[in-house]
Design a protein around this motif. Structure first.
Motif, PDB file in Angstrom:
ATOM      1  N   LEU A  72       0.823  -1.201   0.000  1.00  0.00           N
ATOM      2  CA  LEU A  72       0.000   0.000   0.000  1.00  0.00           C
ATOM      3  C   LEU A  72       0.861   1.256   0.000  1.00  0.00           C
ATOM      4  O   LEU A  72       0.541   2.249  -0.670  1.00  0.00           O
ATOM      5  CB  LEU A  72      -0.938  -0.012   1.205  1.00  0.00           C
ATOM      6  CG  LEU A  72      -1.941  -1.173   1.261  1.00  0.00           C
ATOM      7  CD1 LEU A  72      -2.732  -1.131   2.555  1.00  0.00           C
ATOM      8  CD2 LEU A  72      -2.873  -1.144   0.055  1.00  0.00           C
ATOM      9  N   ALA A  73       1.965   1.237   0.758  1.00  0.00           N
ATOM     10  CA  ALA A  73       2.863   2.392   0.797  1.00  0.00           C
ATOM     11  C   ALA A  73       3.479   2.648  -0.574  1.00  0.00           C
ATOM     12  O   ALA A  73       3.634   3.805  -0.999  1.00  0.00           O
ATOM     13  CB  ALA A  73       3.953   2.174   1.845  1.00  0.00           C
ATOM     14  N   SER A  74       3.820   1.584  -1.291  1.00  0.00           N
ATOM     15  CA  SER A  74       4.380   1.749  -2.632  1.00  0.00           C
ATOM     16  C   SER A  74       3.339   2.330  -3.583  1.00  0.00           C
ATOM     17  O   SER A  74       3.665   3.165  -4.441  1.00  0.00           O
ATOM     18  CB  SER A  74       4.886   0.402  -3.152  1.00  0.00           C
ATOM     19  OG  SER A  74       5.998  -0.046  -2.395  1.00  0.00           O
ATOM     20  N   LEU A  75       2.089   1.916  -3.450  1.00  0.00           N
ATOM     21  CA  LEU A  75       1.034   2.497  -4.264  1.00  0.00           C
ATOM     22  C   LEU A  75       0.836   3.969  -3.936  1.00  0.00           C
ATOM     23  O   LEU A  75       0.592   4.793  -4.826  1.00  0.00           O
ATOM     24  CB  LEU A  75      -0.282   1.742  -4.057  1.00  0.00           C
ATOM     25  CG  LEU A  75      -0.409   0.375  -4.716  1.00  0.00           C
ATOM     26  CD1 LEU A  75      -1.757  -0.249  -4.390  1.00  0.00           C
ATOM     27  CD2 LEU A  75      -0.243   0.479  -6.229  1.00  0.00           C
ATOM     28  N   ASP A  76       0.934   4.326  -2.655  1.00  0.00           N
ATOM     29  CA  ASP A  76       0.795   5.729  -2.260  1.00  0.00           C
ATOM     30  C   ASP A  76       1.860   6.599  -2.925  1.00  0.00           C
ATOM     31  O   ASP A  76       1.589   7.726  -3.325  1.00  0.00           O
ATOM     32  CB  ASP A  76       0.897   5.863  -0.740  1.00  0.00           C
ATOM     33  CG  ASP A  76      -0.301   5.268  -0.016  1.00  0.00           C
ATOM     34  OD1 ASP A  76      -1.347   5.086  -0.656  1.00  0.00           O
ATOM     35  OD2 ASP A  76      -0.174   4.981   1.196  1.00  0.00           O
ATOM     36  N   ARG A  77       3.076   6.061  -3.020  1.00  0.00           N
ATOM     37  CA  ARG A  77       4.154   6.831  -3.656  1.00  0.00           C
ATOM     38  C   ARG A  77       3.895   7.000  -5.156  1.00  0.00           C
ATOM     39  O   ARG A  77       4.197   8.044  -5.729  1.00  0.00           O
ATOM     40  CB  ARG A  77       5.488   6.143  -3.429  1.00  0.00           C
ATOM     41  CG  ARG A  77       5.922   6.057  -1.974  1.00  0.00           C
ATOM     42  CD  ARG A  77       7.327   5.461  -1.845  1.00  0.00           C
ATOM     43  NE  ARG A  77       7.662   5.202  -0.456  1.00  0.00           N
ATOM     44  CZ  ARG A  77       7.593   4.030   0.138  1.00  0.00           C
ATOM     45  NH1 ARG A  77       7.205   2.981  -0.569  1.00  0.00           N
ATOM     46  NH2 ARG A  77       7.905   3.878   1.409  1.00  0.00           N
ATOM     47  N   ALA A  78       3.363   5.949  -5.771  1.00  0.00           N
ATOM     48  CA  ALA A  78       3.125   6.000  -7.211  1.00  0.00           C
ATOM     49  C   ALA A  78       1.876   6.818  -7.558  1.00  0.00           C
ATOM     50  O   ALA A  78       1.805   7.402  -8.651  1.00  0.00           O
ATOM     51  CB  ALA A  78       2.969   4.582  -7.760  1.00  0.00           C
ATOM     52  N   MET A  79       0.920   6.863  -6.629  1.00  0.00           N
ATOM     53  CA  MET A  79      -0.333   7.575  -6.866  1.00  0.00           C
ATOM     54  C   MET A  79      -0.630   8.496  -5.691  1.00  0.00           C
ATOM     55  O   MET A  79      -1.552   8.252  -4.915  1.00  0.00           O
ATOM     56  CB  MET A  79      -1.483   6.587  -7.082  1.00  0.00           C
ATOM     57  CG  MET A  79      -1.264   5.616  -8.223  1.00  0.00           C
ATOM     58  SD  MET A  79      -2.638   4.451  -8.433  1.00  0.00           S
ATOM     59  CE  MET A  79      -3.935   5.527  -9.055  1.00  0.00           C
ATOM     60  N   PRO A  80       0.177   9.528  -5.460  1.00  0.00           N
ATOM     61  CA  PRO A  80      -0.037  10.431  -4.322  1.00  0.00           C
ATOM     62  C   PRO A  80      -1.421  11.067  -4.376  1.00  0.00           C
ATOM     63  O   PRO A  80      -1.901  11.469  -5.434  1.00  0.00           O
ATOM     64  CB  PRO A  80       1.073  11.473  -4.490  1.00  0.00           C
ATOM     65  CG  PRO A  80       1.474  11.397  -5.936  1.00  0.00           C
ATOM     66  CD  PRO A  80       1.283   9.970  -6.330  1.00  0.00           C
ATOM     67  N   GLY A  81      -2.041  11.107  -3.209  1.00  0.00           N
ATOM     68  CA  GLY A  81      -3.377  11.702  -3.115  1.00  0.00           C
ATOM     69  C   GLY A  81      -4.494  10.752  -3.436  1.00  0.00           C
ATOM     70  O   GLY A  81      -5.666  11.124  -3.345  1.00  0.00           O
ATOM     71  N   SER A  82      -4.179   9.504  -3.789  1.00  0.00           N
ATOM     72  CA  SER A  82      -5.235   8.547  -4.145  1.00  0.00           C
ATOM     73  C   SER A  82      -5.852   7.941  -2.886  1.00  0.00           C
ATOM     74  O   SER A  82      -5.265   7.976  -1.816  1.00  0.00           O
ATOM     75  CB  SER A  82      -4.672   7.437  -5.028  1.00  0.00           C
ATOM     76  OG  SER A  82      -3.680   6.714  -4.331  1.00  0.00           O
TER      77      SER A  82
END
Length: 231
Positions: free
Chosen positions: A221-231
């Motif tokens: 989830l943290a990696s997704l947050d970095r790739a899609m900030p604000g999602s």
């Protein structure tokens, strides 16, 4: 009211999510991610952007060796889903359960079982061997404790966790309920049984086929947050 008609599409959507070709995605450059970040691949722009964070988990196979499974957390403009691919077939006639501390265990169901529940919302009949949680839910709907108009969405929220021979998936509803716990580092325990390819014998010890794998989904989830900030 044919509320069940969308359910075959749910199963199809899960299959597409698990088998989407990697060549259609562009990996996030390693230089933009911390060394500890897991691999992320993204496709599309704006509201159509879709990213997948991936990891491989090793686990003891109860027979003196190691097995592995692949974890894929997928996020788009709608929600986050979780897909798990096994390195061998699992026993679909046995329970598959994901447990996260602080939440009730989430069971997985075959597409056929979920379609039977969806049809039962219309005709009020379930097979005799239906899971007790399906029977309880149908009673809540028929008694009015769950409104008729809410039955379909509530069914997806509670039960849209699909199991197949080599993969399982948490769709939007179940994953949304678990996200707050997973984001804060709560571990997830996946319990299942591998398929026994030989004919069952009297002396077969079923426990040898049982597996419990601890998953750290917060890193995905943290990696997704970095790739899609604000999602």
């Amino acid at each position: 009211m044919a509320r069940w008609m969308g359910f075959p599409l749910l199963g199809l959507g899960l299959l597409i999510g698990l088998s989407a070709p990697a060549l259609a995605e562009t990996a996030v450059p390693a230089s933009t991610a911390p060394p500890s970040a897991l691999p992320v691949a993204c496709a599309g722009d704006g509201s159509a952007r879709r990213c997948t964070a991936s990891a491989v988990e090793d686990f003891a196979n109860n027979r003196g060796g190691q097995s592995e499974l692949s974890l894929n957390a997928v996020r788009d403009g709608t929600c986050t889903t979780l897909h798990i691919v096994f390195d061998g077939p699992i026993a679909l006639d046995q329970p598959v359960t994901l447990t996260v501390d602080g939440a009730p265990p989430q069971r997985f169901y075959t597409p056929g079982a979920l379609s039977e529940l969806a049809r039962a919302l219309d005709d009020g009949k379930l097979p005799d061997d239906a899971p007790p949680e399906f029977t309880s839910f149908l009673q809540q709907v028929t008694s009015g404790r769950v409104k008729d108009s809410d039955a379909g969405p509530e069914m997806l929220t509670r039960f849209a966790a699909v199991k197949e021979a080599r993969r399982v998936g948490l769709t939007c509803g179940p994953m949304e309920r678990l996200l707050p716990l997973l984001r804060t580092g709560h571990t997830a325990r996946l319990e299942f049984q591998v398929a026994n390819g030989t004919e069952q014998k009297v002396y077969h010890w079923v426990r040898l086929d049982s597996r419990v794998v601890t998953l750290r989904v917060d890193d995905l989830l943290a990696s997704l947050d970095r790739a899609m900030p604000g999602s």
